[in-house]
Write an enzyme that holds these catalytic residues in place. Structure first.
Site, short mmCIF file in Angstrom:
data_model
loop_
_atom_site.label_atom_id
_atom_site.label_comp_id
_atom_site.label_asym_id
_atom_site.label_seq_id
_atom_site.Cartn_x
_atom_site.Cartn_y
_atom_site.Cartn_z
N HIS A 85 5.10 13.49 7.16
CA HIS A 85 4.92 14.88 6.90
C HIS A 85 5.58 15.70 8.20
O HIS A 85 5.60 15.04 9.32
CB HIS A 85 3.37 14.99 6.99
CG HIS A 85 2.64 14.29 6.09
ND1 HIS A 85 2.17 14.45 4.84
CD2 HIS A 85 2.05 13.12 6.25
CE1 HIS A 85 1.55 13.61 4.32
NE2 HIS A 85 1.27 12.73 4.96
N SER B 290 0.85 -1.22 0.04
CA SER B 290 0.00 0.11 -0.03
C SER B 290 1.07 1.15 -0.14
O SER B 290 1.52 1.49 -0.93
CB SER B 290 -1.13 0.08 1.27
OG SER B 290 -2.02 1.07 0.98
N CYS C 262 -1.56 -3.50 3.25
CA CYS C 262 -2.49 -4.77 2.98
C CYS C 262 -2.13 -5.99 2.84
O CYS C 262 -2.81 -7.00 2.17
CB CYS C 262 -3.39 -4.25 1.47
SG CYS C 262 -4.30 -2.84 1.68
#
Length: 127
Positions: A74, A69, A89
Site C-alpha cells: 500500500h 498466504s 503459513c
C-alpha cells in the site's frame, strides 16, 4: 475426531514500513508489485494470483495471493510511505525477502516488525 487439522504451524507476519524517495514506486503499481513478486518468490513463496487497485488522485494497493498466504503493498505518496505485509503459513526465507525489498525500494527510513500468528499462546474454546 475433529474436522480440523492438528498440524502445528506457526504463521509468520512480516510488517514493513519504508519511507522512500522514488516517486515512480509510490505512484505506479507495476514496478512495485513486480519487486514484491520477485522478492517473495526469491524467498520461496509461490504466487497464485494478483490484484491491484489504483486510487485517485494517487496511491495504490496490491495483493499477491500466495500458496503460503499473501503479500500486500500500500502506498501513501504524500508521506513517501510504502507499507508491505508478508504473511506466511508455510516455509519462506524472511531474510531473503527483506533484503530483496530493501534493494528494490531503497528506503531512507524503515520500520520492520515480525510477529508470530495463529493459535500459539491462545487458548481455543472446546468444541
Amino acid at each position: 475426531m475433529s474436522k480440523f487439522s492438528t498440524a502445528s504451524v506457526t504463521p509468520i507476519h512480516l510488517l514493513i514500513d519504508f519511507v522512500i524517495d522514488d516517486e515512480e514506486l509510490l505512484l505506479d503499481p507495476e514496478p512495485a508489485i513486480r519487486h514484491l513478486r520477485e522478492s517473495v518468490v526469491a524467498g520461496g513463496a509461490t504466487v497464485l494470483q494478483q490484484h491491484t487497485h489504483q486510487f485517485e488522485p494517487r496511491g495504490y494497493s496490491a495483493i499477491l495471493i500466495l500458496a503460503q498466504s499473501h503479500a500486500s503493498i500500500h502506498t501513501w505518496p504524500e508521506d513517501r510511505l510504502v507499507s508491505i505485509d508478508v504473511f506466511a503459513c508455510g516455509p519462506i526465507n524472511i531474510d531473503t525477502i527483506l533484503g530483496s525489498l530493501r534493494g528494490a525500494f531503497r528506503p531512507t527510513s524503515e520500520r520492520i516488525e515480525q510477529r508470530e500468528r495463529g493459535v500459539v499462546g491462545l487458548v481455543a474454546p472446546k468444541a
